[in-house]
Write a protein that holds these residues in place. Structure first.
Motif, PDB file in Angstrom:
ATOM      1  N   ARG A 180       9.011 -12.681  -2.733  1.00 17.25           N
ATOM      2  CA  ARG A 180       8.985 -10.875  -3.232  1.00 17.25           C
ATOM      3  C   ARG A 180       7.979 -10.831  -3.281  1.00 17.25           C
ATOM      4  O   ARG A 180       7.614  -9.519  -3.007  1.00 17.25           O
ATOM      5  N   PHE A 226       7.688  -2.128   3.632  1.00 17.34           N
ATOM      6  CA  PHE A 226       7.675  -2.622   2.432  1.00 17.34           C
ATOM      7  C   PHE A 226       8.135  -1.562   1.824  1.00 17.34           C
ATOM      8  O   PHE A 226       9.476  -2.205   1.137  1.00 17.34           O
ATOM      9  N   ALA A 227       8.603  -0.369   2.553  1.00 15.39           N
ATOM     10  CA  ALA A 227       9.415   0.303   1.828  1.00 15.39           C
ATOM     11  C   ALA A 227      11.161   0.258   1.644  1.00 15.39           C
ATOM     12  O   ALA A 227      11.401   0.317   0.480  1.00 15.39           O
ATOM     13  N   ARG A 255      11.357  -2.707  -0.248  1.00 15.18           N
ATOM     14  CA  ARG A 255      11.896  -2.137  -2.115  1.00 15.18           C
ATOM     15  C   ARG A 255      13.095  -1.589  -2.247  1.00 15.18           C
ATOM     16  O   ARG A 255      13.669  -1.607  -2.909  1.00 15.18           O
ATOM     17  N   ARG A 256      13.174  -0.553  -0.930  1.00 17.00           N
ATOM     18  CA  ARG A 256      14.306   0.201  -1.132  1.00 17.00           C
ATOM     19  C   ARG A 256      16.055  -0.676  -1.487  1.00 17.00           C
ATOM     20  O   ARG A 256      16.736  -0.110  -2.287  1.00 17.00           O
ATOM     21  N   LEU A 269      11.660  -7.026  -2.658  1.00 20.16           N
ATOM     22  CA  LEU A 269       9.886  -7.203  -2.613  1.00 20.16           C
ATOM     23  C   LEU A 269       9.285  -6.531  -4.387  1.00 20.16           C
ATOM     24  O   LEU A 269      10.302  -5.775  -4.270  1.00 20.16           O
ATOM     25  N   ASP A 270       8.844  -7.124  -4.809  1.00 18.85           N
ATOM     26  CA  ASP A 270       7.977  -6.385  -5.516  1.00 18.85           C
ATOM     27  C   ASP A 270       6.913  -5.646  -5.667  1.00 18.85           C
ATOM     28  O   ASP A 270       6.994  -4.893  -4.197  1.00 18.85           O
ATOM     29  N   ALA A 271       6.138  -4.758  -6.175  1.00 22.59           N
ATOM     30  CA  ALA A 271       5.765  -3.081  -6.669  1.00 22.59           C
ATOM     31  C   ALA A 271       4.536  -3.372  -5.234  1.00 22.59           C
ATOM     32  O   ALA A 271       3.613  -2.986  -5.483  1.00 22.59           O
ATOM     33  N   THR A 272       4.284  -4.591  -4.992  1.00 14.56           N
ATOM     34  CA  THR A 272       2.113  -5.397  -4.690  1.00 14.56           C
ATOM     35  C   THR A 272       2.589  -6.376  -4.160  1.00 14.56           C
ATOM     36  O   THR A 272       3.684  -7.223  -4.849  1.00 14.56           O
ATOM     37  N   GLU A 305       2.951   0.449  -4.360  1.00 17.15           N
ATOM     38  CA  GLU A 305       4.313   1.336  -4.523  1.00 17.15           C
ATOM     39  C   GLU A 305       3.445   1.632  -6.165  1.00 17.15           C
ATOM     40  O   GLU A 305       3.396   1.435  -7.077  1.00 17.15           O
TER      41      GLU A 305
END
Length: 264
Positions: free
Chosen positions: A190, A216-217, A220-221, A225-228, A242
């Motif tokens: 992740r 990455f986007a 995330r969508r 994946l994690d926010a970093t 993000e």
């Protein structure tokens, strides 16, 4: 006319950068192709023209090596504060970007990703989360707009894909009126992704900043994946994060290689 230039790169994605803040430089597709030619010119993936800003510190225009002008380039954007030696705001066709010096390179706020099919654009309406299309071994990509249009295919091993063969076919498919960038990405965890990119107008490159942002986007969508995350490309690694307002923050190295002069 003698033209002064800078050769720079971000993770091997290399640029001829022209600083035109003190005097206009006339460029067209033929001149860009000549300067970008690796045998008879200076050689680069993209040519970058820096101009004076009005409401921003500078403006930035970007041409691919084939002479086509594009809206955004993440690796080139990191090069701008390194060239200027300070944090800066940059006006691009894709909007205003904020870049600050950090750890042998820069961090750039690339703005919020776009997922609507009209913004990419696609030839007709389609769900961009998992598109019901495919080419050979690659299917159900995500589509993301990050200044430039991107497809993202999540695969087991990005290096098992013959991207040099299938990339041109996807790039020029009629589904994409303005052509498309093609990314193949493998999720290791992740917090870590490995990725390769076929760039429209440039081909296989060592790194693609907007492709990293798009991957990455998309991850995330899809809740993958994690926010970093750390994103590994052939030329090295970027860090993607993000922000609280949904913007994409890209951090990585940018290098000034040399300066020179040539005849325009």
């Amino acid at each position: 006319m003698t033209l002064r230039f800078h050769k720079m790169h971000g993770l091997g994605n290399d640029f001829v950068v022209i600083d035109a803040r003190k005097g206009a430089v006339a460029l067209d597709a033929a001149r860009v192709r000549a300067l970008a030619d690796r045998r008879t010119g200076i050689g680069c993936d993209q040519l970058i023209l820096i101009g004076p800003g009005t409401e921003t510190d500078v403006t930035m225009r970007i041409w691919n090596g084939d002479g086509s002008e594009v809206q955004a380039c993440g690796n080139a954007t990191r090069c701008v504060p390194v060239l200027l030696g300070r944090d800066c705001t940059i006006e691009t066709v894709a909007g205003t970007l904020h870049a600050r010096l950090a750890d042998n390179g820069a961090t750039v706020d690339m703005g919020a990703p776009r997922f609507d099919w009209e913004a990419l654009p696609l030839a007709f309406a389609m769900d961009t989360r998992r598109m019901p299309v495919g080419w050979g071994l690659l299917d159900t990509p995500a589509a993301v707009g990050v200044g430039n249009p991107h497809l993202v295919f999540f695969v087991d091993d990005p290096y098992a894909i013959d991207l040099a063969a299938i990339g041109p076919e996807i790039e020029t498919d009629p589904l994409f009126p303005e052509r498309i960038n093609v990314n193949v990405a493998g999720i290791r965890s992740r917090g870590e992704v490995v990725m390769r990119t076929w760039e429209r107008g440039a081909g296989l490159t060592q790194a693609c900043g907007t492709g990293a942002c798009a991957t990455f986007a998309a991850g995330r969508r899809l809740g993958l994946l994690d926010a970093t995350v750390r994103l590994d490309l052939p030329g090295g690694a970027l860090t993607l994060a993000e922000s609280d307002d949904g913007h994409l923050l890209m951090s990585g190295p940018a290098v000034h290689v040399f300066s020179g002069e040539t005849s325009l």
